[in-house]
Design a protein around this motif. Sequence first.
Motif, mmCIF file in Angstrom:
data_model
loop_
_atom_site.group_PDB
_atom_site.id
_atom_site.type_symbol
_atom_site.label_atom_id
_atom_site.label_comp_id
_atom_site.label_asym_id
_atom_site.label_seq_id
_atom_site.Cartn_x
_atom_site.Cartn_y
_atom_site.Cartn_z
ATOM 1 N N PRO A 76 0.825 -1.205 0.000
ATOM 2 C CA PRO A 76 0.000 0.000 0.000
ATOM 3 C C PRO A 76 0.861 1.257 0.000
ATOM 4 O O PRO A 76 2.021 1.234 0.399
ATOM 5 N N ALA A 77 0.279 2.366 -0.413
ATOM 6 C CA ALA A 77 0.985 3.648 -0.430
ATOM 7 C C ALA A 77 1.249 4.094 1.003
ATOM 8 O O ALA A 77 0.545 3.708 1.939
ATOM 9 N N CYS A 78 2.274 4.915 1.165
ATOM 10 C CA CYS A 78 2.650 5.402 2.502
ATOM 11 C C CYS A 78 1.523 6.165 3.172
ATOM 12 O O CYS A 78 1.355 6.094 4.385
ATOM 13 N N ASP A 79 0.740 6.910 2.382
ATOM 14 C CA ASP A 79 -0.304 7.738 2.970
ATOM 15 C C ASP A 79 -1.701 7.128 2.855
ATOM 16 O O ASP A 79 -2.693 7.807 3.097
ATOM 17 N N ALA A 80 -1.797 5.845 2.509
ATOM 18 C CA ALA A 80 -3.095 5.188 2.402
ATOM 19 C C ALA A 80 -3.727 5.025 3.778
ATOM 20 O O ALA A 80 -3.035 4.920 4.801
ATOM 21 N N THR A 81 -5.036 5.000 3.817
ATOM 22 C CA THR A 81 -5.767 4.857 5.078
ATOM 23 C C THR A 81 -5.417 3.550 5.765
ATOM 24 O O THR A 81 -5.214 3.510 6.983
ATOM 25 N N ASP A 82 -5.317 2.460 4.985
ATOM 26 C CA ASP A 82 -4.958 1.164 5.566
ATOM 27 C C ASP A 82 -3.564 1.214 6.189
ATOM 28 O O ASP A 82 -3.330 0.637 7.242
ATOM 29 N N THR A 83 -2.643 1.912 5.531
ATOM 30 C CA THR A 83 -1.287 2.025 6.058
ATOM 31 C C THR A 83 -1.277 2.827 7.350
ATOM 32 O O THR A 83 -0.596 2.465 8.311
ATOM 33 N N GLN A 84 -2.053 3.905 7.403
ATOM 34 C CA GLN A 84 -2.109 4.710 8.619
ATOM 35 C C GLN A 84 -2.731 3.925 9.774
ATOM 36 O O GLN A 84 -2.272 4.028 10.917
ATOM 37 N N ASN A 85 -3.748 3.125 9.482
ATOM 38 C CA ASN A 85 -4.338 2.271 10.521
ATOM 39 C C ASN A 85 -3.333 1.237 11.009
ATOM 40 O O ASN A 85 -3.228 0.972 12.212
ATOM 41 N N LEU A 86 -2.598 0.635 10.078
ATOM 42 C CA LEU A 86 -1.577 -0.339 10.440
ATOM 43 C C LEU A 86 -0.457 0.311 11.244
ATOM 44 O O LEU A 86 0.027 -0.262 12.227
ATOM 45 N N LEU A 87 -0.072 1.535 10.869
ATOM 46 C CA LEU A 87 0.946 2.275 11.608
ATOM 47 C C LEU A 87 0.475 2.547 13.037
ATOM 48 O O LEU A 87 1.222 2.368 13.994
ATOM 49 N N GLN A 88 -0.775 2.948 13.190
ATOM 50 C CA GLN A 88 -1.303 3.230 14.526
ATOM 51 C C GLN A 88 -1.335 1.961 15.375
ATOM 52 O O GLN A 88 -0.940 1.970 16.536
ATOM 53 N N GLN A 89 -1.767 0.853 14.799
ATOM 54 C CA GLN A 89 -1.792 -0.409 15.540
ATOM 55 C C GLN A 89 -0.388 -0.844 15.938
ATOM 56 O O GLN A 89 -0.166 -1.300 17.060
ATOM 57 N N ALA A 90 0.565 -0.707 15.006
ATOM 58 C CA ALA A 90 1.936 -1.120 15.298
ATOM 59 C C ALA A 90 2.551 -0.241 16.378
ATOM 60 O O ALA A 90 3.218 -0.734 17.297
ATOM 61 N N PHE A 91 2.337 1.066 16.286
ATOM 62 C CA PHE A 91 2.906 1.981 17.280
ATOM 63 C C PHE A 91 2.249 1.761 18.639
ATOM 64 O O PHE A 91 2.939 1.618 19.654
ATOM 65 N N ASP A 92 0.921 1.732 18.673
ATOM 66 C CA ASP A 92 0.205 1.567 19.946
ATOM 67 C C ASP A 92 0.500 0.215 20.603
ATOM 68 O O ASP A 92 0.482 0.105 21.821
ATOM 69 N N GLY A 93 0.775 -0.795 19.795
ATOM 70 C CA GLY A 93 1.061 -2.118 20.333
ATOM 71 C C GLY A 93 2.516 -2.352 20.686
ATOM 72 O O GLY A 93 2.870 -3.400 21.221
ATOM 73 N N SER A 94 3.370 -1.364 20.405
ATOM 74 C CA SER A 94 4.791 -1.552 20.697
ATOM 75 C C SER A 94 5.049 -1.520 22.199
ATOM 76 O O SER A 94 4.312 -0.898 22.974
ATOM 77 N N GLN A 95 6.096 -2.180 22.609
ATOM 78 C CA GLN A 95 6.445 -2.245 24.028
ATOM 79 C C GLN A 95 6.765 -0.849 24.566
ATOM 80 O O GLN A 95 6.374 -0.499 25.679
ATOM 81 N N PHE A 96 7.437 -0.036 23.773
ATOM 82 C CA PHE A 96 7.786 1.319 24.192
ATOM 83 C C PHE A 96 6.527 2.150 24.452
ATOM 84 O O PHE A 96 6.405 2.816 25.474
ATOM 85 N N ALA A 97 5.589 2.127 23.501
ATOM 86 C CA ALA A 97 4.374 2.926 23.647
ATOM 87 C C ALA A 97 3.549 2.466 24.844
ATOM 88 O O ALA A 97 2.990 3.286 25.584
ATOM 89 N N ARG A 98 3.473 1.176 25.067
ATOM 90 C CA ARG A 98 2.720 0.677 26.225
ATOM 91 C C ARG A 98 3.410 1.055 27.522
ATOM 92 O O ARG A 98 2.750 1.439 28.494
ATOM 93 N N ALA A 99 4.744 0.987 27.561
ATOM 94 C CA ALA A 99 5.477 1.329 28.779
ATOM 95 C C ALA A 99 5.365 2.816 29.101
ATOM 96 O O ALA A 99 5.285 3.200 30.271
ATOM 97 N N GLU A 100 5.342 3.666 28.077
ATOM 98 C CA GLU A 100 5.265 5.119 28.271
ATOM 99 C C GLU A 100 3.828 5.634 28.241
ATOM 100 O O GLU A 100 3.600 6.840 28.349
ATOM 101 N N ASN A 101 2.871 4.714 28.055
ATOM 102 C CA ASN A 101 1.453 5.064 27.978
ATOM 103 C C ASN A 101 1.194 6.078 26.850
ATOM 104 O O ASN A 101 0.511 7.084 27.036
#
Length: 165
Positions: A76-101
């Motif tokens: 998918p393109a970098c700015d596609a909606t599916d890519t942005q949703n996947l980016l949000q899921q990946a970031f929010d699910g990362s250990q760093f993001a969970r540890a830093e809330n």
Amino acid sequence: MSLAPSFTTAVGLCGILLACGFCRQPNVRFFSFITIFNRRKKLTPYGARVYLTSVIVVLLGCMLQALSSGGRSGLPACDATDTQNLLQQAFDGSQFARAENLSLIEASDIKELPGSNQSMRACQAQVSLNNASNAQVTYKMVRHGDNVLLTVHADDIPDDGQGDN
């Protein structure tokens, strides 16, 4: 990526070669150019049918290949909606993001990085986080079968909550 489209194309090409080699009229050389429009003059009636069927199989294989590749790389393109949703899921699910809330709110200034190729797409974006700060993230997408794998690298996430970067 499936082998079915390329296999279909290969079968069609073999059919064309067999029809041209073994089903030609007696006065036609093996290496003569045969088109769809002059096939009845250069091939026997059976050979003309095999030739036309093989051409259709080749075209079907090429269409299947184009559809299965999904454009340039199947990513998918970098700015596609599916890519942005996947980016949000990946970031929010990362250990760093969970540890830093932390949670990703919005991605902006999205651009594709040089060095992207057919099998990997690298992108960069400015993201807004739930602690009112902004950060620069780099993410890479790779196709693995029918799935897209996304890895995220965040650069200098401020933790002061002031929103300055």
